[in-house]
Design a protein around this motif. Sequence first.
Motif, PDB file in Angstrom:
ATOM      1  N   UNK A   1     109.221 104.194 -30.536  1.00 49.39           N
ATOM      2  CA  UNK A   1     108.853 102.907 -31.114  1.00 49.39           C
ATOM      3  C   UNK A   1     110.060 102.294 -31.817  1.00 49.39           C
ATOM      4  N   UNK A   2     110.121 100.986 -31.789  1.00 54.27           N
ATOM      5  CA  UNK A   2     111.193 100.246 -32.448  1.00 54.27           C
ATOM      6  C   UNK A   2     110.610  99.406 -33.573  1.00 54.27           C
ATOM      7  N   UNK A   3     111.278  99.388 -34.726  1.00 53.92           N
ATOM      8  CA  UNK A   3     110.851  98.599 -35.882  1.00 53.92           C
ATOM      9  C   UNK A   3     111.859  97.487 -36.108  1.00 53.92           C
ATOM     10  N   UNK A   4     111.353  96.255 -36.204  1.00 56.93           N
ATOM     11  CA  UNK A   4     112.204  95.096 -36.445  1.00 56.93           C
ATOM     12  C   UNK A   4     111.749  94.402 -37.716  1.00 56.93           C
ATOM     13  N   UNK A  76     104.160 105.953 -37.120  1.00 55.86           N
ATOM     14  CA  UNK A  76     105.335 105.092 -37.290  1.00 55.86           C
ATOM     15  C   UNK A  76     105.654 104.846 -38.754  1.00 55.86           C
ATOM     16  N   UNK A  77     104.954 105.514 -39.662  1.00 53.91           N
ATOM     17  CA  UNK A  77     105.126 105.252 -41.094  1.00 53.91           C
ATOM     18  C   UNK A  77     106.548 105.540 -41.556  1.00 53.91           C
ATOM     19  N   UNK A  97      93.726 100.885 -44.643  1.00 56.76           N
ATOM     20  CA  UNK A  97      92.822 102.004 -44.394  1.00 56.76           C
ATOM     21  C   UNK A  97      93.477 103.316 -44.807  1.00 56.76           C
ATOM     22  N   UNK A  98      92.679 104.269 -45.258  1.00 61.40           N
ATOM     23  CA  UNK A  98      93.251 105.465 -45.877  1.00 61.40           C
ATOM     24  C   UNK A  98      94.282 106.196 -45.017  1.00 61.40           C
ATOM     25  N   UNK A  99      94.055 106.458 -43.731  1.00 67.01           N
ATOM     26  CA  UNK A  99      95.085 107.192 -42.980  1.00 67.01           C
ATOM     27  C   UNK A  99      96.431 106.478 -42.975  1.00 67.01           C
ATOM     28  N   UNK A 100      96.415 105.178 -42.746  1.00 64.54           N
ATOM     29  CA  UNK A 100      97.660 104.413 -42.703  1.00 64.54           C
ATOM     30  C   UNK A 100      98.283 104.287 -44.088  1.00 64.54           C
ATOM     31  N   UNK A 101      97.451 104.035 -45.105  1.00 69.33           N
ATOM     32  CA  UNK A 101      97.969 103.865 -46.460  1.00 69.33           C
ATOM     33  C   UNK A 101      98.572 105.161 -46.985  1.00 69.33           C
TER      34      UNK A 101
END
Length: 286
Positions: A1-4, A76-77, A97-101
């Motif tokens: 994955x790429x982050x911009x 991707x965190x 949401x809890x998993x992402x947070x």
Amino acid sequence: MDVTVHTETQAFAELVRPFYAADPVRHTAALTALRSVEAGGKAGVLASITADARVVGALVWDPPFPATVSGVPATAARQTAEAVAAVGATFGSIRGPRPEAEAFAQAWSAATGMIAEESSSQWLYELGDVLTSPQGVDGRFRPATVGDAERIAEWRQAFAHEAGMRLRRSETSAAVAELIVDRTTCGLWCVADEPVAMATARAPECGMSRISYVYTPPELRGRGYASAVTAAVSQLVRAAGVRHIVLFADRANPISNRIYQRMGFEKQAEHPEYVFAAPGARRLES
């Protein structure tokens, strides 16, 4: 994955809106933030996550509110946190949401050395197929008009103060009047033609509208007015063809959670908020 990390709000909004729109309930707060930064032309941080040239995630920060990470996959965190930290961002808080947070809070701490602390948590609800309005509540519902703007502005300020909620601007009667003439739906519950409670439904976004600013003055509570006005506003929004009607409720308030569930709102996800502080720093209570 790429982050911009992006600097052009309009281009960013056009890029990520289809991603958020695919699940407007889960991304309700992100869609609100996206609309705000698009209208204002500036933001704290905007980041997109792509894989094989396809958007698979996004982060939007609309200060002074927490950055919304509902669109940042846990996988991707770390990469996202490192990319955002590299441009010098200094988040005060994040939510989602809890998993992402949880994943992003841990990744941000690792990337910056900041200490993450869960400060609060809310349940996200969506109205199911059947709306059950409370029975036997004295009074009637009516949509608000610009003539109600001063009272609504006072109540919105009181609501924000009680909830410890951040405000972008002062809740003036002129600002509220703008909301009323926009697509935002403000509703009042009245007894003997006197307003006793209010609720607001945000302008629909991707087939979703969020109920907020549900407020009854303290001396008038316990009579069902808030439930009645929430149900009436929800019915008004549903009649207008909005598919998804959502709201947040404080996880620590069992009464409001029971009321919303009795009305037909169904739990979707827990959304904690994490605040960040430097090691050894004492976090000031708001």
